[in-house]
Design a protein around this motif. Structure first.
Motif, PDB file in Angstrom:
ATOM      1  N   VAL A   1      19.351  18.780  30.400  1.00  0.00           N
ATOM      2  CA  VAL A   1      19.576  20.019  31.127  1.00  0.00           C
ATOM      3  C   VAL A   1      20.819  20.700  30.569  1.00  0.00           C
ATOM      4  O   VAL A   1      21.831  20.055  30.294  1.00  0.00           O
ATOM      5  CB  VAL A   1      19.725  19.770  32.650  1.00  0.00           C
ATOM      6  N   VAL A   2      20.710  21.994  30.366  1.00  0.00           N
ATOM      7  CA  VAL A   2      21.831  22.842  29.962  1.00  0.00           C
ATOM      8  C   VAL A   2      21.830  24.047  30.896  1.00  0.00           C
ATOM      9  O   VAL A   2      20.789  24.694  31.078  1.00  0.00           O
ATOM     10  CB  VAL A   2      21.701  23.302  28.501  1.00  0.00           C
ATOM     11  N   ASP A   3      22.978  24.328  31.487  1.00  0.00           N
ATOM     12  CA  ASP A   3      23.100  25.459  32.404  1.00  0.00           C
ATOM     13  C   ASP A   3      24.229  26.376  31.953  1.00  0.00           C
ATOM     14  O   ASP A   3      25.182  25.955  31.287  1.00  0.00           O
ATOM     15  CB  ASP A   3      23.387  24.976  33.830  1.00  0.00           C
ATOM     16  N   LYS A   4      24.109  27.631  32.364  1.00  0.00           N
ATOM     17  CA  LYS A   4      25.114  28.636  32.063  1.00  0.00           C
ATOM     18  C   LYS A   4      25.753  29.102  33.369  1.00  0.00           C
ATOM     19  O   LYS A   4      25.057  29.344  34.356  1.00  0.00           O
ATOM     20  CB  LYS A   4      24.483  29.823  31.326  1.00  0.00           C
ATOM     21  N   LEU A   5      27.066  29.248  33.344  1.00  0.00           N
ATOM     22  CA  LEU A   5      27.827  29.760  34.486  1.00  0.00           C
ATOM     23  C   LEU A   5      28.500  31.057  34.061  1.00  0.00           C
ATOM     24  O   LEU A   5      29.385  31.053  33.199  1.00  0.00           O
ATOM     25  CB  LEU A   5      28.873  28.739  34.938  1.00  0.00           C
ATOM     26  N   PHE A   6      28.062  32.161  34.651  1.00  0.00           N
ATOM     27  CA  PHE A   6      28.690  33.453  34.410  1.00  0.00           C
ATOM     28  C   PHE A   6      29.699  33.719  35.524  1.00  0.00           C
ATOM     29  O   PHE A   6      29.436  33.458  36.699  1.00  0.00           O
ATOM     30  CB  PHE A   6      27.644  34.567  34.385  1.00  0.00           C
ATOM     31  N   MET A   7      30.841  34.278  35.143  1.00  0.00           N
ATOM     32  CA  MET A   7      31.915  34.556  36.096  1.00  0.00           C
ATOM     33  C   MET A   7      32.434  35.972  35.884  1.00  0.00           C
ATOM     34  O   MET A   7      32.757  36.343  34.743  1.00  0.00           O
ATOM     35  CB  MET A   7      33.079  33.568  35.877  1.00  0.00           C
ATOM     36  N   GLU A   8      32.504  36.748  36.925  1.00  0.00           N
ATOM     37  CA  GLU A   8      33.190  38.033  36.847  1.00  0.00           C
ATOM     38  C   GLU A   8      34.659  37.780  37.135  1.00  0.00           C
ATOM     39  O   GLU A   8      35.014  37.306  38.217  1.00  0.00           O
ATOM     40  CB  GLU A   8      32.614  39.041  37.844  1.00  0.00           C
TER      41      GLU A   8
ATOM     42  N   ASP B   1      28.919  28.375  45.968  1.00  0.00           N
ATOM     43  CA  ASP B   1      29.680  29.271  45.106  1.00  0.00           C
ATOM     44  C   ASP B   1      31.179  29.135  45.291  1.00  0.00           C
ATOM     45  O   ASP B   1      31.945  29.172  44.308  1.00  0.00           O
ATOM     46  CB  ASP B   1      29.269  30.724  45.366  1.00  0.00           C
ATOM     47  N   ASP B   2      31.648  28.985  46.539  1.00  0.00           N
ATOM     48  CA  ASP B   2      33.097  28.939  46.759  1.00  0.00           C
ATOM     49  C   ASP B   2      33.726  27.707  46.112  1.00  0.00           C
ATOM     50  O   ASP B   2      34.854  27.764  45.602  1.00  0.00           O
ATOM     51  CB  ASP B   2      33.436  29.008  48.247  1.00  0.00           C
ATOM     52  N   GLU B   3      32.991  26.593  46.077  1.00  0.00           N
ATOM     53  CA  GLU B   3      33.522  25.406  45.418  1.00  0.00           C
ATOM     54  C   GLU B   3      33.526  25.567  43.904  1.00  0.00           C
ATOM     55  O   GLU B   3      34.436  25.085  43.221  1.00  0.00           O
ATOM     56  CB  GLU B   3      32.718  24.170  45.814  1.00  0.00           C
TER      57      GLU B   3
ATOM     58  N   LEU C   1      45.774  28.106  31.363  1.00  0.00           N
ATOM     59  CA  LEU C   1      46.481  29.389  31.271  1.00  0.00           C
ATOM     60  C   LEU C   1      47.452  29.494  32.435  1.00  0.00           C
ATOM     61  O   LEU C   1      47.306  30.354  33.305  1.00  0.00           O
ATOM     62  CB  LEU C   1      45.477  30.552  31.292  1.00  0.00           C
ATOM     63  N   PRO C   2      48.454  28.608  32.493  1.00  0.00           N
ATOM     64  CA  PRO C   2      49.298  28.518  33.694  1.00  0.00           C
ATOM     65  C   PRO C   2      50.106  29.776  33.979  1.00  0.00           C
ATOM     66  O   PRO C   2      50.473  30.026  35.130  1.00  0.00           O
ATOM     67  CB  PRO C   2      50.212  27.327  33.381  1.00  0.00           C
ATOM     68  N   SER C   3      50.357  30.582  32.962  1.00  0.00           N
ATOM     69  CA  SER C   3      51.167  31.788  33.194  1.00  0.00           C
ATOM     70  C   SER C   3      50.314  33.014  33.496  1.00  0.00           C
ATOM     71  O   SER C   3      50.841  34.093  33.740  1.00  0.00           O
ATOM     72  CB  SER C   3      52.046  32.072  31.973  1.00  0.00           C
ATOM     73  N   SER C   4      49.000  32.840  33.460  1.00  0.00           N
ATOM     74  CA  SER C   4      48.120  33.983  33.708  1.00  0.00           C
ATOM     75  C   SER C   4      47.792  34.082  35.193  1.00  0.00           C
ATOM     76  O   SER C   4      48.059  33.169  35.971  1.00  0.00           O
ATOM     77  CB  SER C   4      46.830  33.844  32.900  1.00  0.00           C
ATOM     78  N   ARG C   5      47.182  35.192  35.544  1.00  0.00           N
ATOM     79  CA  ARG C   5      46.789  35.397  36.947  1.00  0.00           C
ATOM     80  C   ARG C   5      45.310  35.755  37.031  1.00  0.00           C
ATOM     81  O   ARG C   5      44.907  36.585  37.829  1.00  0.00           O
ATOM     82  CB  ARG C   5      47.651  36.483  37.581  1.00  0.00           C
ATOM     83  N   TRP C   6      44.499  35.151  36.168  1.00  0.00           N
ATOM     84  CA  TRP C   6      43.071  35.432  36.179  1.00  0.00           C
ATOM     85  C   TRP C   6      42.401  34.772  37.376  1.00  0.00           C
ATOM     86  O   TRP C   6      42.653  33.610  37.669  1.00  0.00           O
ATOM     87  CB  TRP C   6      42.422  34.925  34.897  1.00  0.00           C
ATOM     88  N   ARG C   7      41.565  35.534  38.029  1.00  0.00           N
ATOM     89  CA  ARG C   7      40.820  35.016  39.165  1.00  0.00           C
ATOM     90  C   ARG C   7      39.359  35.437  39.063  1.00  0.00           C
ATOM     91  O   ARG C   7      39.018  36.433  38.436  1.00  0.00           O
ATOM     92  CB  ARG C   7      41.422  35.510  40.495  1.00  0.00           C
ATOM     93  N   VAL C   8      38.484  34.636  39.695  1.00  0.00           N
ATOM     94  CA  VAL C   8      37.041  34.860  39.641  1.00  0.00           C
ATOM     95  C   VAL C   8      36.597  35.583  40.896  1.00  0.00           C
ATOM     96  O   VAL C   8      36.864  35.127  42.013  1.00  0.00           O
ATOM     97  CB  VAL C   8      36.295  33.517  39.500  1.00  0.00           C
ATOM     98  N   LYS C   9      35.907  36.696  40.724  1.00  0.00           N
ATOM     99  CA  LYS C   9      35.415  37.460  41.857  1.00  0.00           C
ATOM    100  C   LYS C   9      34.088  36.913  42.369  1.00  0.00           C
ATOM    101  O   LYS C   9      33.865  36.809  43.582  1.00  0.00           O
ATOM    102  CB  LYS C   9      35.239  38.931  41.465  1.00  0.00           C
ATOM    103  N   ARG C  10      33.181  36.579  41.463  1.00  0.00           N
ATOM    104  CA  ARG C  10      31.869  36.069  41.854  1.00  0.00           C
ATOM    105  C   ARG C  10      31.252  35.360  40.658  1.00  0.00           C
ATOM    106  O   ARG C  10      31.714  35.521  39.521  1.00  0.00           O
ATOM    107  CB  ARG C  10      30.945  37.186  42.348  1.00  0.00           C
ATOM    108  N   VAL C  11      30.190  34.595  40.915  1.00  0.00           N
ATOM    109  CA  VAL C  11      29.562  33.800  39.863  1.00  0.00           C
ATOM    110  C   VAL C  11      28.041  33.955  39.932  1.00  0.00           C
ATOM    111  O   VAL C  11      27.478  34.331  40.967  1.00  0.00           O
ATOM    112  CB  VAL C  11      29.932  32.298  39.976  1.00  0.00           C
ATOM    113  N   LYS C  12      27.411  33.648  38.822  1.00  0.00           N
ATOM    114  CA  LYS C  12      25.952  33.577  38.727  1.00  0.00           C
ATOM    115  C   LYS C  12      25.641  32.441  37.768  1.00  0.00           C
ATOM    116  O   LYS C  12      26.264  32.334  36.711  1.00  0.00           O
ATOM    117  CB  LYS C  12      25.368  34.893  38.209  1.00  0.00           C
ATOM    118  N   ARG C  13      24.684  31.578  38.107  1.00  0.00           N
ATOM    119  CA  ARG C  13      24.414  30.415  37.265  1.00  0.00           C
ATOM    120  C   ARG C  13      22.925  30.101  37.231  1.00  0.00           C
ATOM    121  O   ARG C  13      22.172  30.482  38.128  1.00  0.00           O
ATOM    122  CB  ARG C  13      25.179  29.199  37.784  1.00  0.00           C
ATOM    123  N   SER C  14      22.546  29.392  36.183  1.00  0.00           N
ATOM    124  CA  SER C  14      21.175  28.909  36.080  1.00  0.00           C
ATOM    125  C   SER C  14      21.046  27.577  36.806  1.00  0.00           C
ATOM    126  O   SER C  14      22.045  26.950  37.177  1.00  0.00           O
ATOM    127  CB  SER C  14      20.771  28.751  34.612  1.00  0.00           C
ATOM    128  N   ALA C  15      19.811  27.134  37.002  1.00  0.00           N
ATOM    129  CA  ALA C  15      19.558  25.889  37.743  1.00  0.00           C
ATOM    130  C   ALA C  15      18.261  25.272  37.234  1.00  0.00           C
ATOM    131  O   ALA C  15      17.304  25.092  37.987  1.00  0.00           O
ATOM    132  CB  ALA C  15      19.486  26.158  39.246  1.00  0.00           C
TER     133      ALA C  15
END
Length: 483
Positions: free
Chosen positions: A298-305, A372-374, A387-401
Motif C-alpha cells: 500500500v502507498v498513500d498520499k497525504l496532501f496538506m494545505e 484529520d485532527d490527529e 523547521l524549528p524556526s518556522s511557523r508553518w501550519r496545516v489548515k486542512r488535509v486530503k489523503r488516499s486510502a
C-alpha cells in the motif's frame, strides 16, 4: 441465421479492463458482445483525479514512467490531456510537478540541522546497487535463492541509518519491508525510455478517453461480483445485490487487484469481506500459489494545505521548502512513528501552498485510520522537529486510502522474496490450463482470463502494465477466434 456473438464480460473498469474492452470493440469490430462490470460508482480503478485547495491532485496513479513508446502517454496526448486546462478566469489549473523536479532541496536532520543530501543518499544507494549486482551475478536468475535471513536483517539495519532514501524506495516499490524485495527479479522491471511526467489535464482524461471509445452502455457501474462459476461454459457471474441478475458469458476477463485476489483465494478469514470473489471451483493450486507469493503493498498520499504564520515583527511569509527529512535512529523530537515512514514534505510545485507526503506499508495503513485532527498534530510535530524556526501550519488535509478500500485492498504489486517473474507470468495464464490435442493445438476454452498490472512481467506496478495486459488478453481472444 445470424451466428451468436461470443459474449465477453470484463470484471473491473480500471485501465486494464477498459483497454481490453476497447481492443475487443475496436479490432474485433462487431464480433463480440462486450460488457464491463464495475463494482464501484466510477470507472478508472486506481486512477483517481481530485481537487484540493485549488489544485488538481492525483490520489492514485500519478506518473507516466517514460514517454517514448508508452501507450498511456499516447492516450493522454490523444485526449489533449498534455495541455494544461485553464480555469474559468483563464488562468492555469495548477497540478502536481507542473514545474518538473525541484532543483533546490533542503535536507534537514531531525532536530533542525541542515545536512548534505549526498551524505544521506549515498550509503543506501551504494547498498542497493551492490546487492542488485550480486543478485544478477548468478548465472541462472531462475535458480537464485532467497536472500539469507541474516543478510535481510543486515540490510534492514543499514536501511534504518538512511531513512529518506529508504522511505522513497518503499513508496517506489510498495514493499513495507525492503528486505522482502527480490532484487534479482526487480531487475527485470522496465520503464519506457524518456522523462517521467505527470499529466497536466489529469490522469482521469486517460480513463475518459478509453470509455469514450466504447459503445454506449458497455460499462455498467455498481455491479460487484461475488461469485464466479467457471467450471463449465457458459461462465456465470453472480453479483452482491439480489436485484442484480446473474450474467452468463463465454469468456470472463478478471482485472481486479492482486489485493482482492489474495483476499478471495487465500482465506485468512476474509473470504466474506466486501470485495472478495468466490471462485467456483476454487482457483487451481498453481494460480493460488502465485497469488500468495507475489507482494502487494500500500502507498498513500497525504496532501496538506499549509500557511505561514506571521512572526512578532510581521515578516512576510516565504515559500514552503522542498523538505527532505533525515530521522535519527534515537528519536529527538515528538514526531509520531507513522510520520517517520515518509522521506519528504514538499510543495506539489514551486511556490504552492499545497504540500505532499508519501507513505507506504504500516505507516500508510495507520494513516488511513487516523482522524484529520490527529494527522494535523502529527504533521505539526514533524515540522517543528525539522523547521524549528518556522511557523508553518496545516489548515486542512486530503489523503488516499487504498488499503481500506475493499475494491482494491492496496496499491500495486512487487516481486517478493520467494516469488519471481515467473509468478507474474502465471498470474496471466488463462483457465482452464491448456490441453494439447495431440497435434500441438491449444484446445482450452479460455473461460477465465486475467489482466491487471500484477500480470505483466516487465512493467508490473504501473498504469501502462495495466493497459498492456488488457490489450494482451483481448488479443488472446481475437487469436482464439481467428483459428
Amino acid at each position: 441465421m445470424v451466428a451468436k456473438k461470443p459474449r465477453v464480460v470484463i470484471v473491473g473498469a480500471g485501465v486494464a479492463g477498459l483497454a481490453a474492452a476497447q481492443r475487443l470493440c475496436g479490432a474485433g469490430g462487431d464480433r463480440f458482445d462486450v460488457t464491463v462490470v464495475e463494482a464501484g460508482a466510477r470507472a478508472g480503478g486506481r486512477v483517481l483525479t481530485s481537487e484540493f485547495a485549488g489544485h488538481r491532485v492525483e490520489m492514485g496513479a500519478t506518473w507516466v514512467q517514460g514517454i517514448v513508446g508508452s501507450p498511456v502517454y499516447a492516450l493522454a496526448r490523444d485526449a489533449g490531456a498534455l495541455d494544461p486546462d485553464p480555469e474559468d478566469d483563464g488562468g492555469l489549473v495548477p497540478y502536481e510537478r507542473m514545474d518538473g523536479f525541484p532543483d533546490r532541496v533542503l535536507t534537514v536532520a531531525e532536530g533542525g540541522a541542515v545536512v548534505d543530501a549526498d551524505l544521506v543518499a549515498k550509503p543506501v544507494e551504494d547498498l542497493y546497487r551492490g546487492r542488485s549486482r550480486r543478485a544478477v551475478g548468478h548465472a541462472d536468475l531462475g535458480q537464485l535463492p532467497a536472500a539469507p535471513a541474516y543478510q535481510r536483517r543486515n540490510t534492514r539495519r543499514r536501511w534504518r541509518r538512511v531513512e529518506p532514501r529508504r522511505a522513497q524506495s518503499r513508496t517506489d516499490t510498495s514493499a513495507d519491508d525492503l528486505g522482502d524485495l527480490d532484487l534479482a527479479a526487480e531487475r527485470e522491471y522496465r520503464d519506457f525510455p524518456g522523462d517521467h511526467v505527470t499529466i497536466p489535464g489529469g490522469y482521469y482524461r486517460v480513463v475518459d478517453r478509453l470509455v469514450a471509445a466504447l459503445p454506449p452502455g458497455t460499462v455498467r457501474l455498481g455491479l460487484q461480483l461475488r461469485r464466479l462459476e467457471w467450471g463449465r461454459t457458459p461462465v456465470r457471474l453472480h453479483f452482491a445485490y439480489g436485484d442484480a441478475p446473474a450474467l452468463e458469458a463465454d469468456h470472463v476477463i478478471v482485472t481486479v487487484s492482486l489485493g482482492v485476489l489474495k483476499t478471495s483465494c487465500l482465506g485468512n478469514g476474509k473470504q466474506d469481506a466486501a470485495g472478495a470473489i468466490a471462485f467456483d471451483p476454487p482457483l487451481p493450486q498453481f494460480k493460488r500459489e502465485a497469488v500468495a507469493r507475489l507482494g502487494f503493498g500500500v502507498v498513500d498520499k497525504l496532501f496538506m494545505e499549509v500557511e505561514a504564520m506571521e512572526g512578532d515583527e510581521g515578516e512576510p511569509p516565504v515559500d514552503f521548502p522542498f523538505l527532505h527529512m533525515a530521522f535519527r535512529a534515537h528519536h529527538v523530537s515528538e514526531a509520531p512513528w507513522w510520520m517517520r515512514g515518509t522521506e519528504s514534505i514538499c510543495p506539489v510545485h514551486g511556490g504552492s501552498r499545497v504540500a505532499l507526503a508519501w507513505f507506504a506499508g504500516r505507516e500508510a495503513e495507520h494513516l488511513e485510520s487516523l482522524p484529520d485532527d490527529e494527522v494535523v498534530r502529527g504533521v505539526h510535530a514533524t515540522l517543528d522537529a525539522f523547521l524549528p524556526s518556522s511557523r508553518w501550519r496545516v489548515k486542512r488535509v486530503k489523503r488516499s486510502a487504498w488499503a481500506t478500500d475493499p475494491l482494491f485492498l492496496g496499491s500495486y504489486s512487487y516481486v517478493a522474496v520467494g516469488s519471481s517473474g515467473e509468478d507474474l507470468d502465471t498470474m496471466a495464464e488463462p483457465l482452464p490450463r491448456a490441453e494439447d490435442d495431440g497435434g500441438g493445438h491449444d484446445e482450452r476454452p479460455l473461460r477465465v482470463l486475467f489482466g491487471g498490472e500484477a500480470t505483466h512481467r516487465a512493467h508490473y506496478s504501473t498504469t501502462h502494465a495495466a493497459y498492456l495486459s488488457g490489450v494482451r488478453e483481448a488479443d488472446r481472444l481475437l487469436q482464439y477466434y481467428s483459428r
